[in-house]
Design a protein around this motif. Structure first.
Motif, PDB file in Angstrom:
ATOM      1  N   LYS A   1       6.147  -1.319 -16.756  1.00  0.00           N
ATOM      2  CA  LYS A   1       5.104  -0.635 -15.968  1.00  0.00           C
ATOM      3  C   LYS A   1       6.112   0.459 -15.676  1.00  0.00           C
ATOM      4  O   LYS A   1       6.981   0.490 -15.140  1.00  0.00           O
ATOM      5  CB  LYS A   1       5.066  -1.379 -14.812  1.00  0.00           C
ATOM      6  CG  LYS A   1       3.835  -2.775 -15.383  1.00  0.00           C
ATOM      7  CD  LYS A   1       3.117  -2.932 -14.146  1.00  0.00           C
ATOM      8  CE  LYS A   1       2.378  -4.420 -14.179  1.00  0.00           C
ATOM      9  NZ  LYS A   1       1.841  -4.773 -12.934  1.00  0.00           N
ATOM     10  N   PRO A   2       5.136   2.259 -15.567  1.00  0.00           N
ATOM     11  CA  PRO A   2       5.930   3.092 -15.233  1.00  0.00           C
ATOM     12  C   PRO A   2       6.840   3.097 -13.273  1.00  0.00           C
ATOM     13  O   PRO A   2       5.841   2.069 -12.735  1.00  0.00           O
ATOM     14  CB  PRO A   2       5.037   4.164 -15.378  1.00  0.00           C
ATOM     15  CG  PRO A   2       3.630   2.992 -15.134  1.00  0.00           C
ATOM     16  CD  PRO A   2       3.423   2.072 -15.906  1.00  0.00           C
ATOM     17  N   ASN A   3       7.393   4.067 -12.996  1.00  0.00           N
ATOM     18  CA  ASN A   3       7.372   3.424 -11.968  1.00  0.00           C
ATOM     19  C   ASN A   3       7.278   4.329 -11.436  1.00  0.00           C
ATOM     20  O   ASN A   3       6.598   5.134 -11.072  1.00  0.00           O
ATOM     21  CB  ASN A   3       9.314   4.437 -11.524  1.00  0.00           C
ATOM     22  CG  ASN A   3      10.227   3.335 -12.322  1.00  0.00           C
ATOM     23  OD1 ASN A   3      10.674   2.362 -12.403  1.00  0.00           O
ATOM     24  ND2 ASN A   3      10.888   4.511 -13.051  1.00  0.00           N
ATOM     25  N   LYS A   4       6.638   3.756  -9.999  1.00  0.00           N
ATOM     26  CA  LYS A   4       5.329   3.967  -9.186  1.00  0.00           C
ATOM     27  C   LYS A   4       5.820   5.045  -8.098  1.00  0.00           C
ATOM     28  O   LYS A   4       7.047   5.237  -7.749  1.00  0.00           O
ATOM     29  CB  LYS A   4       4.915   3.467  -8.006  1.00  0.00           C
ATOM     30  CG  LYS A   4       4.301   1.628  -8.444  1.00  0.00           C
ATOM     31  CD  LYS A   4       4.223   0.663  -7.427  1.00  0.00           C
ATOM     32  CE  LYS A   4       3.565  -0.912  -8.442  1.00  0.00           C
ATOM     33  NZ  LYS A   4       3.204  -1.274  -7.049  1.00  0.00           N
TER      34      LYS A   4
ATOM     35  N   CYS B   1      15.117  -4.969 -17.663  1.00  0.00           N
ATOM     36  CA  CYS B   1      14.499  -4.829 -17.189  1.00  0.00           C
ATOM     37  C   CYS B   1      14.239  -5.577 -15.342  1.00  0.00           C
ATOM     38  O   CYS B   1      13.682  -5.572 -14.292  1.00  0.00           O
ATOM     39  CB  CYS B   1      12.765  -4.915 -16.835  1.00  0.00           C
ATOM     40  SG  CYS B   1      12.366  -3.749 -18.878  1.00  0.00           S
ATOM     41  N   TYR B   2      14.351  -7.358 -15.603  1.00  0.00           N
ATOM     42  CA  TYR B   2      14.255  -8.028 -14.416  1.00  0.00           C
ATOM     43  C   TYR B   2      14.729  -6.926 -12.724  1.00  0.00           C
ATOM     44  O   TYR B   2      16.247  -7.018 -12.748  1.00  0.00           O
ATOM     45  CB  TYR B   2      15.353  -9.609 -14.738  1.00  0.00           C
ATOM     46  CG  TYR B   2      15.214 -10.019 -13.589  1.00  0.00           C
ATOM     47  CD1 TYR B   2      13.681 -10.890 -13.085  1.00  0.00           C
ATOM     48  CD2 TYR B   2      15.598 -10.487 -13.146  1.00  0.00           C
ATOM     49  CE1 TYR B   2      13.514 -11.966 -12.543  1.00  0.00           C
ATOM     50  CE2 TYR B   2      15.912 -12.218 -12.065  1.00  0.00           C
ATOM     51  CZ  TYR B   2      14.851 -12.096 -11.635  1.00  0.00           C
ATOM     52  OH  TYR B   2      14.191 -13.289 -10.424  1.00  0.00           O
ATOM     53  N   LYS B   3      14.137  -7.381 -11.718  1.00  0.00           N
ATOM     54  CA  LYS B   3      13.807  -6.799 -10.537  1.00  0.00           C
ATOM     55  C   LYS B   3      14.543  -5.549 -10.780  1.00  0.00           C
ATOM     56  O   LYS B   3      14.885  -4.593  -9.336  1.00  0.00           O
ATOM     57  CB  LYS B   3      15.072  -7.451 -10.261  1.00  0.00           C
ATOM     58  CG  LYS B   3      14.903  -8.734  -9.726  1.00  0.00           C
ATOM     59  CD  LYS B   3      15.981  -9.384  -8.637  1.00  0.00           C
ATOM     60  CE  LYS B   3      15.197 -11.004  -8.728  1.00  0.00           C
ATOM     61  NZ  LYS B   3      16.553 -11.406  -7.783  1.00  0.00           N
TER      62      LYS B   3
END
Length: 454
Positions: free
Chosen positions: A451-454, A389-391
């Motif tokens: 966290k979900p994508n904004k 998930c990094y970046k």
């Protein structure tokens, strides 16, 4: 045989000490000492990976397991190979790109300082047991080879391991790994060839009893080892330390793949040696370890070669665990990039492992399984998810860390608290499922933490 073996052993150890003394001059920085300058080639990294993964558990311990349960004992090392191969496709390049020096340092990059500290503490504490397990196996091997019980020679060899690791650091470990791997392969291949060619009168019976599951090894054992053992090879501190010493991400990926494929071949060879022992050595005539007993059955020159091969397997894993645990203690717990402190830590952790070895009665498979059962439930899935998930996706770091701690508690309960009679009685047969349950809990919490994508 003892005089010849002693002479060979002295020469063998002098070579390693000489290598470490030569490497002292090459150590100019923390990176040189702890990660071999991050400049190692594909050949060097592959050889070091193989020497590191082929230790006491995958030689002496694996043969004993096969002698006890049959051919399904192969899964321990096969799952290790699977872990390495999956790492090469999924993680190797991503991890090397992050330019970490240790596994907790990787956790710091992808998930913060608290994650670094928690994972560092788990590894350092667990790996003292891993080192002790290797030294226990070495002590048993030396006592058997010399034909008498005693702690003096094993302790001297243990101190020598500490000295050459302390002097040259990771540079010396990588160089000695190449030599040790050659000794390992010569010893094991000579043994395999002699047993199946010179004493292969019941080879047909042996091959007719090849099975991947049986009453001694059921699907639950398969599932447990897939995640617990395979997970350590996928993203364990010693395996990943070879990623960190690679000169670039391509080297890291190819080395993991090559080592994984070669490990499959080795797993077949060492398992077939165990099968030969199972079908040719009556339990009533064998006391101790199956592979050590073979030393007495083969000609003396071959017995010396096998002894040195097994010793190499033990030393190559021990020195890697030792330098990695010490580096993690200094860099990730003390937050110092200081070569002198790492050397002090090598000495301290080594001495603790010696005390644990020669004051306890644990065998190699019990000690390693226990250490892995503490490490894998809390770290494998959370750290993998954090790296992937990094970046790309943010994590709720508090929740993510909860997954690490929850999984680790399951592992600690399975490894240590079940030794308390009241806890063992309360859990019953379900205790064996705790590491798997811990991995499931840490996986679920880690996924929820994304966290979900904004």
């Amino acid at each position: 045989m003892n005089y010849i073996l002693i002479t060979a052993l002295i020469i063998y150890l002098i070579i390693f000490i000489a290598i470490s003394l030569l490497d002292i001059k090459k150590v100019q920085s923390f990176n040189d000492y702890a990660v071999a300058g991050k400049s190692q080639t594909t050949f060097a990294v592959t050889m070091s990976l193989l020497a590191t993964t082929i230790g006491a558990s995958t030689t002496i311990g694996l043969c004993d397991t096969v002698y006890s349960i049959g051919f399904p004992g192969i899964w321990w090392l096969l799952f290790g190979a699977v872990g390495l191969i999956l790492q090469s496709f999924i993680l190797s390049e991503k991890v090397r790109d992050l330019d970490a020096a240790t596994l907790p340092d990787l956790a710091r990059i992808v998930s913060g300082r608290t994650a670094e500290m928690v994972i560092a503490l788990i590894i350092v504490i667990s790996w003292i047991g891993v080192i002790a397990g290797q030294l226990a196996a070495m002590s048993g091997l030396i006592s058997f080879a010399f034909g008498k019980e005693g702690k003096v020679i094993p302790i001297i060899i243990s101190v020598i391991i500490i000295v050459y690791t302390l002097a040259g650091g990771q540079l010396s470990v990588v160089r000695t790994d190449k030599i040790q791997f050659i000794f390992i392969m010569i010893g094991i291949l000579v043994c395999f060839g002699y047993l199946y060619i010179m004493h292969g009168y019941n080879n047909t019976e042996i091959f007719s009893n090849i099975e991947l599951l049986n009453e001694n090894y059921r699907p639950v054992n398969l599932l447990n080892q897939l995640f617990v053992i395979g997970g350590v090879y996928f993203i364990g501190p010693d395996i990943m330390s070879r990623n960190f010493i690679s000169k670039n991400k391509k080297t890291a990926r190819i080395s993991a793949l090559a080592a994984g494929l070669m490990l499959i071949l080795f797993s077949v060879i060492i398992t077939l040696i165990g099968m030969w022992c199972r079908h040719n050595i009556p339990a009533s005539s064998m006391s101790g370890k199956a592979l050590m007993y073979v030393i007495t059955l083969i000609p003396k020159p071959l017995g010396i070669m096998l002894t040195l091969g097994l010793l190499s397997a033990i030393l190559s894993s021990t020195d890697t665990c030792l330098i990695n645990a010490a580096g993690i203690f200094v860099k990730d717990i003390l937050k110092r990039d200081n070569v002198s402190l790492v050397r002090i830590a090598v000495a301290g952790i080594g001495l603790l492992a010696i005390l644990l070895t020669f004051c306890g009665d644990g065998d190699i498979m019990t000690l390693l399984s226990g250490a892995y059962s503490v490490y894998t439930p809390g770290i494998i899935f959370p750290l993998t998810i954090a790296v992937l998930c990094y970046k790309k996706r943010d994590l709720r770091k508090g929740l993510w860390l909860t997954g690490v701690i929850a999984g680790g508690l399951f592992g600690i309960t399975a490894t240590y608290l079940t030794k308390i009679p009241a806890v063992s009685a309360a859990l019953g047969s379900s205790a064996s499922y705790l590491p798997l349950l811990g991995m499931a809990v840490s996986l679920i919490i880690s996924v929820i933490s994304i966290k979900p994508n904004k």
